[in-house]
Design a protein around this motif. Structure first.
Motif, PDB file in Angstrom:
ATOM      1  N   GLU A 295       0.805  -1.222   0.000  1.00  0.00           N
ATOM      2  CA  GLU A 295       0.000   0.000   0.000  1.00  0.00           C
ATOM      3  C   GLU A 295       0.840   1.276   0.000  1.00  0.00           C
ATOM      4  N   PHE A 296       2.010   1.248   0.636  1.00  0.00           N
ATOM      5  CA  PHE A 296       2.776   2.482   0.839  1.00  0.00           C
ATOM      6  C   PHE A 296       3.941   2.650  -0.131  1.00  0.00           C
ATOM      7  N   ALA A 297       4.122   1.711  -1.032  1.00  0.00           N
ATOM      8  CA  ALA A 297       5.324   1.700  -1.879  1.00  0.00           C
ATOM      9  C   ALA A 297       5.544   3.010  -2.637  1.00  0.00           C
ATOM     10  N   ASP A 298       4.471   3.635  -3.092  1.00  0.00           N
ATOM     11  CA  ASP A 298       4.599   4.846  -3.911  1.00  0.00           C
ATOM     12  C   ASP A 298       4.369   6.131  -3.119  1.00  0.00           C
ATOM     13  N   TYR A 299       4.340   6.018  -1.795  1.00  0.00           N
ATOM     14  CA  TYR A 299       4.038   7.181  -0.960  1.00  0.00           C
ATOM     15  C   TYR A 299       5.282   7.697  -0.235  1.00  0.00           C
ATOM     16  N   ASN A 300       5.147   8.896   0.304  1.00  0.00           N
ATOM     17  CA  ASN A 300       6.135   9.453   1.221  1.00  0.00           C
ATOM     18  C   ASN A 300       5.610   9.314   2.639  1.00  0.00           C
ATOM     19  N   VAL A 301       6.503   9.456   3.604  1.00  0.00           N
ATOM     20  CA  VAL A 301       6.085   9.335   4.996  1.00  0.00           C
ATOM     21  C   VAL A 301       6.755  10.419   5.834  1.00  0.00           C
ATOM     22  N   ALA A 302       5.950  11.057   6.679  1.00  0.00           N
ATOM     23  CA  ALA A 302       6.467  11.988   7.683  1.00  0.00           C
ATOM     24  C   ALA A 302       6.247  11.333   9.038  1.00  0.00           C
ATOM     25  N   ILE A 303       7.279  11.323   9.853  1.00  0.00           N
ATOM     26  CA  ILE A 303       7.203  10.683  11.168  1.00  0.00           C
ATOM     27  C   ILE A 303       7.448  11.751  12.227  1.00  0.00           C
ATOM     28  N   VAL A 304       6.514  11.840  13.169  1.00  0.00           N
ATOM     29  CA  VAL A 304       6.560  12.893  14.189  1.00  0.00           C
ATOM     30  C   VAL A 304       6.336  12.268  15.556  1.00  0.00           C
TER      31      VAL A 304
END
Length: 257
Positions: free
Chosen positions: A198-207
């Protein structure tokens, strides 16, 4: 015997050599030419007026846009907000209590500049910049820009990350948690997600702090935590029990705009 020559006066007779009066056909031709000139003048006036109107509308549009940009440029957040920019920079707008009995505005600015200078001397020139500092009543507003998420994390000691999902996995982040999908401007019930699919083509911000977060894209998933979806690109992280000292690691999965 005297011969008398016929004499004529120096004035010509009105009828002698006079041009013939124009006939009906000639008058019709003149009238047609006059009407044609009038139509051309009217057409030119309409074209000129249309051009002026278009120019005026364009000018009004530009002025409205400039006013909007000026207002937005001077607008300050009313709550502490962390913004991940598309160029990788991180903008932190901090709204905090301010007590004039403890220190003055000039002391606050001097203290902040000293902290930034000390950090920049070791981390790198222009790693952090102070964009704005304002005090109003019992509130202080500070806006600072960090060159990237790692810089922000190093300065604040809060775990902060912003990159592609693939890079996040390689960096050691674990996505084996429950995620809520965003649909119809709402966060759905959290569930198990096949992250690699599901996340392969996404970016991620971690806070890892209680704050409002804005990402440079549309949020698709958020890890299970006490969060509120504010807009398509913004969430607010808090604690259900109101304990501001407690924090949760929140993963924000988003698509780039």
């Amino acid at each position: 015997m005297t011969n008398y020559k016929s004499r004529t006066t120096g004035m010509r007779s009105r009828n002698n050599g006079a041009r013939p009066r124009p006939g009906v056909a000639s008058r019709e031709l003149q009238e047609a030419r006059r009407r044609k000139r009038q139509r051309e003048v009217m057409r030119n006036r309409i074209i000129f007026g249309t051009c002026l109107l278009a120019f005026a509308l364009l000018l009004i549009f530009i002025i409205v846009k400039l006013i909007g940009l000026a207002l937005n440029a001077g607008k300050s957040s009313d709550t502490s907000t962390l913004t991940f920019a598309a160029d990788g920079k991180v903008v932190f707008e901090e709204v905090t209590d301010f007590d004039t009995d403890t220190y003055s505005k000039s002391e606050l600015k001097s203290y902040t500049n000293d902290l930034i200078k000390s950090f920049n001397d070791t981390y790198g020139s222009k790693a952090i910049s102070l964009d704005k500092l304002r005090v109003k009543g019992d509130k202080a507003y500070l806006k600072t820009t960090y060159k990237d998420a790692d810089c922000y994390s190093a300065f604040t000691s809060y775990t902060t990350y912003n990159a592609s999902y693939t890079d996040a996995v390689e960096a050691g982040y674990d996505f084996g948690v429950l995620f809520s999908q965003v649909a119809d401007d709402k966060l759905l019930e959290a569930g198990v997600i096949n992250a690699d699919t599901e996340f392969a083509d996404y970016n991620v911000a971690i806070v890892n702090e209680n704050i409002t977060v804005t990402v440079p894209g549309d949020i698709a998933y958020v890890s299970n935590a006490d969060v509120e979806l504010i807009d398509s690109d913004t969430i607010t992280i808090s604690q259900a029990d109101g304990n501001s000292d407690a924090t949760d690691m929140v993963y924000i999965i988003y698509s780039t705009k």
